[in-house]
Design a protein around this motif. Structure first.
Motif, PDB file in Angstrom:
ATOM      1  N   GLN A 182       0.845  -1.104   0.019  1.00  0.00           N
ATOM      2  CA  GLN A 182      -0.060   0.138  -0.156  1.00  0.00           C
ATOM      3  C   GLN A 182       0.949   1.243   0.162  1.00  0.00           C
ATOM      4  O   GLN A 182       0.393   2.364  -0.455  1.00  0.00           O
ATOM      5  N   GLU A 183       2.034   1.242   0.542  1.00  0.00           N
ATOM      6  CA  GLU A 183       3.122   2.185   0.770  1.00  0.00           C
ATOM      7  C   GLU A 183       3.488   2.670  -0.750  1.00  0.00           C
ATOM      8  O   GLU A 183       3.513   3.700  -1.177  1.00  0.00           O
ATOM      9  N   GLN A 184       3.777   1.603  -1.504  1.00  0.00           N
ATOM     10  CA  GLN A 184       4.072   1.777  -2.902  1.00  0.00           C
ATOM     11  C   GLN A 184       3.043   2.269  -3.426  1.00  0.00           C
ATOM     12  O   GLN A 184       3.192   3.090  -4.549  1.00  0.00           O
ATOM     13  N   ASP A 185       1.798   1.717  -3.430  1.00  0.00           N
ATOM     14  CA  ASP A 185       0.635   2.233  -4.222  1.00  0.00           C
ATOM     15  C   ASP A 185       0.354   3.758  -3.827  1.00  0.00           C
ATOM     16  O   ASP A 185       0.053   4.635  -4.821  1.00  0.00           O
ATOM     17  N   THR A 186       0.332   3.954  -2.455  1.00  0.00           N
ATOM     18  CA  THR A 186       0.259   5.441  -2.233  1.00  0.00           C
ATOM     19  C   THR A 186       1.340   6.359  -2.633  1.00  0.00           C
ATOM     20  O   THR A 186       0.979   7.543  -3.144  1.00  0.00           O
ATOM     21  N   SER A 187       2.342   6.050  -2.712  1.00  0.00           N
ATOM     22  CA  SER A 187       3.625   6.774  -3.444  1.00  0.00           C
ATOM     23  C   SER A 187       3.305   7.292  -4.791  1.00  0.00           C
ATOM     24  O   SER A 187       3.404   8.160  -5.204  1.00  0.00           O
ATOM     25  N   GLN A 188       2.754   6.030  -5.418  1.00  0.00           N
ATOM     26  CA  GLN A 188       2.426   6.242  -7.055  1.00  0.00           C
ATOM     27  C   GLN A 188       1.088   7.219  -6.976  1.00  0.00           C
ATOM     28  O   GLN A 188       1.279   7.747  -8.016  1.00  0.00           O
ATOM     29  N   MET A 189       0.536   6.867  -6.235  1.00  0.00           N
ATOM     30  CA  MET A 189      -1.011   7.659  -6.356  1.00  0.00           C
ATOM     31  C   MET A 189      -0.570   9.195  -5.961  1.00  0.00           C
ATOM     32  O   MET A 189      -1.256   9.879  -6.839  1.00  0.00           O
ATOM     33  N   LEU A 190       0.189   9.576  -5.192  1.00  0.00           N
ATOM     34  CA  LEU A 190       0.733  11.000  -4.730  1.00  0.00           C
ATOM     35  C   LEU A 190       1.208  11.497  -5.941  1.00  0.00           C
ATOM     36  O   LEU A 190       1.115  12.538  -6.229  1.00  0.00           O
ATOM     37  N   ASN A 191       2.269  10.811  -6.435  1.00  0.00           N
ATOM     38  CA  ASN A 191       3.118  11.292  -7.846  1.00  0.00           C
ATOM     39  C   ASN A 191       1.876  11.593  -8.960  1.00  0.00           C
ATOM     40  O   ASN A 191       2.035  12.631  -9.618  1.00  0.00           O
ATOM     41  N   SER A 192       1.088  10.744  -9.003  1.00  0.00           N
ATOM     42  CA  SER A 192       0.019  10.806 -10.165  1.00  0.00           C
ATOM     43  C   SER A 192      -0.841  12.101  -9.891  1.00  0.00           C
ATOM     44  O   SER A 192      -1.219  12.753 -10.726  1.00  0.00           O
ATOM     45  N   ARG A 235      -0.032  14.637  -8.241  1.00  0.00           N
ATOM     46  CA  ARG A 235       0.920  15.803  -8.553  1.00  0.00           C
ATOM     47  C   ARG A 235       0.673  16.422  -9.824  1.00  0.00           C
ATOM     48  O   ARG A 235       0.802  17.307 -10.170  1.00  0.00           O
ATOM     49  N   ILE A 236       1.311  15.325 -10.768  1.00  0.00           N
ATOM     50  CA  ILE A 236       1.117  15.252 -12.117  1.00  0.00           C
ATOM     51  C   ILE A 236      -0.075  15.879 -12.807  1.00  0.00           C
ATOM     52  O   ILE A 236      -0.201  16.702 -13.540  1.00  0.00           O
ATOM     53  N   SER A 237      -1.055  15.527 -12.121  1.00  0.00           N
ATOM     54  CA  SER A 237      -2.483  15.479 -12.638  1.00  0.00           C
ATOM     55  C   SER A 237      -2.806  17.112 -12.424  1.00  0.00           C
ATOM     56  O   SER A 237      -3.422  17.945 -13.071  1.00  0.00           O
ATOM     57  N   ILE A 238      -2.397  17.572 -11.039  1.00  0.00           N
ATOM     58  CA  ILE A 238      -2.827  19.017 -10.617  1.00  0.00           C
ATOM     59  C   ILE A 238      -1.819  19.995 -11.341  1.00  0.00           C
ATOM     60  O   ILE A 238      -2.295  21.180 -11.985  1.00  0.00           O
ATOM     61  N   ASP A 239      -0.553  19.652 -11.581  1.00  0.00           N
ATOM     62  CA  ASP A 239       0.182  20.339 -12.357  1.00  0.00           C
ATOM     63  C   ASP A 239      -0.093  20.426 -13.771  1.00  0.00           C
ATOM     64  O   ASP A 239      -0.367  21.590 -14.451  1.00  0.00           O
ATOM     65  N   THR A 240      -0.667  19.487 -14.421  1.00  0.00           N
ATOM     66  CA  THR A 240      -1.323  19.434 -15.846  1.00  0.00           C
ATOM     67  C   THR A 240      -2.462  20.371 -15.937  1.00  0.00           C
ATOM     68  O   THR A 240      -2.719  20.973 -16.819  1.00  0.00           O
ATOM     69  N   LEU A 241      -3.300  20.343 -14.890  1.00  0.00           N
ATOM     70  CA  LEU A 241      -4.578  20.863 -15.011  1.00  0.00           C
ATOM     71  C   LEU A 241      -4.164  22.529 -14.829  1.00  0.00           C
ATOM     72  O   LEU A 241      -4.917  23.177 -15.562  1.00  0.00           O
ATOM     73  N   TRP A 242      -3.368  22.768 -13.985  1.00  0.00           N
ATOM     74  CA  TRP A 242      -2.940  24.282 -13.788  1.00  0.00           C
ATOM     75  C   TRP A 242      -2.174  24.732 -15.176  1.00  0.00           C
ATOM     76  O   TRP A 242      -2.528  25.765 -15.679  1.00  0.00           O
ATOM     77  N   VAL A 243      -1.450  23.931 -15.975  1.00  0.00           N
ATOM     78  CA  VAL A 243      -0.793  24.161 -17.125  1.00  0.00           C
ATOM     79  C   VAL A 243      -1.859  24.430 -18.313  1.00  0.00           C
ATOM     80  O   VAL A 243      -1.971  25.345 -18.919  1.00  0.00           O
ATOM     81  N   LEU A 244      -2.818  23.354 -18.379  1.00  0.00           N
ATOM     82  CA  LEU A 244      -3.762  23.693 -19.159  1.00  0.00           C
ATOM     83  C   LEU A 244      -4.912  24.941 -18.995  1.00  0.00           C
ATOM     84  O   LEU A 244      -5.212  25.316 -20.171  1.00  0.00           O
ATOM     85  N   VAL A 245      -5.252  24.984 -17.795  1.00  0.00           N
ATOM     86  CA  VAL A 245      -5.943  26.343 -17.279  1.00  0.00           C
ATOM     87  C   VAL A 245      -5.238  27.468 -17.745  1.00  0.00           C
ATOM     88  O   VAL A 245      -5.995  28.275 -18.498  1.00  0.00           O
ATOM     89  N   ALA A 246      -4.032  27.644 -17.633  1.00  0.00           N
ATOM     90  CA  ALA A 246      -3.375  28.773 -18.074  1.00  0.00           C
ATOM     91  C   ALA A 246      -3.085  29.001 -19.729  1.00  0.00           C
ATOM     92  O   ALA A 246      -3.434  29.990 -20.244  1.00  0.00           O
ATOM     93  N   ALA A 247      -3.017  27.836 -20.057  1.00  0.00           N
ATOM     94  CA  ALA A 247      -3.156  27.920 -21.582  1.00  0.00           C
ATOM     95  C   ALA A 247      -4.496  28.161 -22.116  1.00  0.00           C
ATOM     96  O   ALA A 247      -4.404  28.909 -23.225  1.00  0.00           O
ATOM     97  N   PHE A 248      -5.527  27.665 -21.619  1.00  0.00           N
ATOM     98  CA  PHE A 248      -6.835  28.276 -22.012  1.00  0.00           C
ATOM     99  C   PHE A 248      -7.091  29.610 -21.876  1.00  0.00           C
ATOM    100  O   PHE A 248      -7.574  30.291 -22.508  1.00  0.00           O
ATOM    101  N   GLU A 295       3.482   8.924 -14.348  1.00  0.00           N
ATOM    102  CA  GLU A 295       4.900   9.353 -14.912  1.00  0.00           C
ATOM    103  C   GLU A 295       4.566  10.461 -16.064  1.00  0.00           C
ATOM    104  O   GLU A 295       3.508  10.628 -16.584  1.00  0.00           O
ATOM    105  N   ALA A 296       5.500  11.221 -16.365  1.00  0.00           N
ATOM    106  CA  ALA A 296       5.468  12.362 -17.345  1.00  0.00           C
ATOM    107  C   ALA A 296       6.305  11.947 -18.406  1.00  0.00           C
ATOM    108  O   ALA A 296       7.511  11.531 -18.005  1.00  0.00           O
ATOM    109  N   TYR A 297       6.217  12.336 -19.550  1.00  0.00           N
ATOM    110  CA  TYR A 297       7.040  12.058 -20.750  1.00  0.00           C
ATOM    111  C   TYR A 297       8.340  13.156 -20.617  1.00  0.00           C
ATOM    112  O   TYR A 297       8.206  14.392 -20.318  1.00  0.00           O
ATOM    113  N   GLN A 298       9.226  12.488 -20.952  1.00  0.00           N
ATOM    114  CA  GLN A 298      10.743  13.306 -21.173  1.00  0.00           C
ATOM    115  C   GLN A 298      11.234  13.215 -22.417  1.00  0.00           C
ATOM    116  O   GLN A 298      10.914  14.253 -23.077  1.00  0.00           O
ATOM    117  N   GLY A 299      11.623  12.236 -23.063  1.00  0.00           N
ATOM    118  CA  GLY A 299      11.941  12.040 -24.389  1.00  0.00           C
ATOM    119  C   GLY A 299      12.693  12.829 -24.918  1.00  0.00           C
ATOM    120  O   GLY A 299      13.752  13.383 -24.591  1.00  0.00           O
TER     121      GLY A 299
END
Length: 465
Positions: A26-36, A38-51, A126-130
């Motif tokens: 569960q600790e591993q799942d929680t860490s992954q969920m928190l990371n996900s 964080r990325i989701s919130i960042d993505t929302l902010w970036v897209l709202v700003a873009a709009f 995870e987020a794209y680097q590439g």
């Protein structure tokens, strides 16, 4: 008794393992969920700003159409509507890869058309680097990065529209806009934001005073020179004959839309919500510069003309916003106030400067975006405070940092200006030779709405131009 105790201990150990093992999972799942998350919130902010930045297209359309004559309204609205479609295609097809793809210090070549050889769909959390290493500092997904940068590219093309208004062919504007966003804008953008040579030399431009606004301004200047002034703009002896706009209500509303959209332009350039204090600081410096610029332009136009002119007041706000775009994350609120007030005065003087040189700019785009894009970029070298929002810019000249940062900023202004102006001039010239730049004399007299589009903005109303 001993055997019984050992047996009990063994059962307890088994039970503990049965309880604890899922917890570790569960600790591993929680860490992954928190990371996900964080990325989701960042993505929302970036897209709202873009709009918000996308919404600025409406502001530009309203400002430009209102400051021009009624007979050209359909043409101006058409240009401002189609320009983002053109930008979307050209930036996706070529511009994005040139600007942010891995490559040399002068342009990128990896990732054109998103043919990167990498998985464009990262796993959850995870987020794209590439292939776009220059943007690996932000963890949002690839398409969020692309869309945010796209709306900035579209803004550069929109700037050109206002400066060449009321006499340019619709097809010529389309052709130039495609080339600007596909090639010119991304190459200089790569120099500063894409890991290019100016970024390596220490030039700073947080949200695009040079990358977006000056580039649009230099491209517009080349077009204005080749197009020449509108008919009737100058009297026979060379004096300026004002050509007034037809709807100051839309200009005012458009100016407020742009002011509002700038809160996506500047704070959104953090491309994440990890540092809330930085976002708040940028929002306040942005607003403060706009506010003091309004006052500077009001006072300057009042002194110059004897009365405060509304168009100058609105362009003053836009000038302050352009000027603070580069330094918004690097200067104090007090410095932002000085930068804005100076920009407001500067825009009034610049309008007169271009008029006296017969560079006809119907909306003041050169004064707002070119002149104050340059000023805002240099303001970083004057007012920057090292680490004020975490960026290691070093101090500007006026805060004891010496000339080092100012020289880097000046080098960026000069190099981007020379490259963009020369290439833009060549592109405008080629378009002129192939399909022509300017509408016919008859079309200019009756209005581009009828000549270019066969429609009227105010059909059934008698409006005297």
């Amino acid at each position: 008794m001993v055997k019984k105790t050992v047996k009990i201990i063994g059962i307890v150990n088994i039970l503990l393992l049965w309880v604890v093992m899922p917890v570790f999972g569960q600790e591993q799942d929680t860490s992954q969920m928190l990371n996900s998350l964080r990325i989701s919130i960042d993505t929302l902010w970036v897209l709202v700003a873009a709009f918000l930045v996308f919404f600025m297209n409406l502001g530009f359309a309203m400002v430009e159409s209102g400051l021009c004559r009624a007979k050209n309204t359909v043409n101006i609205l058409s240009k401002n509507f189609i320009v983002f479609a053109i930008s979307s295609i050209s930036f996706w097809a070529l511009g994005w890869g040139l600007m942010f793809g891995n490559g040399s210090g002068f342009f990128g070549w990896d990732g054109l058309l998103f043919v990167t050889g990498a998985d464009n769909s990262p796993a959850i959390g995870e987020a794209y680097q590439g292939a776009y290493a220059a943007l690996n500092w932000t963890g949002v997904p690839l398409w969020a990065k692309f869309f945010f940068q796209l709306v900035f590219a579209g803004t550069a093309a929109t700037i050109v529209s206002g400066a060449v208004a009321e006499r340019i062919k619709f097809a010529s504007f389309i052709a130039f806009s495609f080339i600007l966003v596909a090639v010119m804008y991304p190459i200089t953008g790569h120099w500063i934001w894409g890991g290019g040579w100016l970024q390596t030399l220490g030039m700073w431009d947080f949200a695009g005073s040079t990358v977006v606004h000056s580039v649009g301004g230099w491209a517009a200047l080349a077009g204005v020179i080749l197009l020449g002034p509108r008919m009737g703009k100058y009297n026979s002896e060379g004096s300026v004959r004002p050509i007034v706009g037809h709807n100051m209500s839309t200009v005012t509303l458009g100016g407020l839309v742009l002011w509002f959209g700038w809160f996506g332009f500047n704070p959104g350039s953090t491309m994440g919500v990890g540092d809330g204090s930085a976002i708040a600081h940028i929002a306040v410096t942005t607003n403060t510069a706009a506010a003091t610029a309004v006052m500077g332009a009001t006072f300057a136009s009042w002194l110059r003309e004897g009365k405060p002119e509304l168009s100058m007041i609105i362009n003053g706000a836009l000038a302050g916003l352009v000027a603070i775009t580069a330094p918004c994350a690097f200067v104090s609120v007090g410095s932002a106030a000085i930068i804005g007030f100076s920009a407001g005065i500067l825009v009034v003087g610049a309008v007169s400067f271009f008029d006296q040189r017969k560079l006809d700019d119907p909306v003041g785009a050169l004064s707002v975006h070119l002149v104050n894009g340059i000023f805002g970029t240099l303001a970083v070298g004057l007012f920057a405070e090292d680490g004020i929002t975490g960026a290691a810019t070093g101090n500007g000249l006026l805060l004891g940092g010496g000339f080092k940062l100012l020289i880097s900023q000046l080098l960026g202004v000069i190099s981007v200006g020379i490259f963009t102006f020369l290439i833009a001039f060549a592109v405008w010239f080629l378009i002129k030779q192939i399909i022509g730049l300017r509408v016919s004399r008859h079309e200019e007299i009756i209005g581009l709405d009828i000549g270019e589009h066969g429609a009227e903005a105010y059909a059934g109303f008698q409006i005297i131009d």
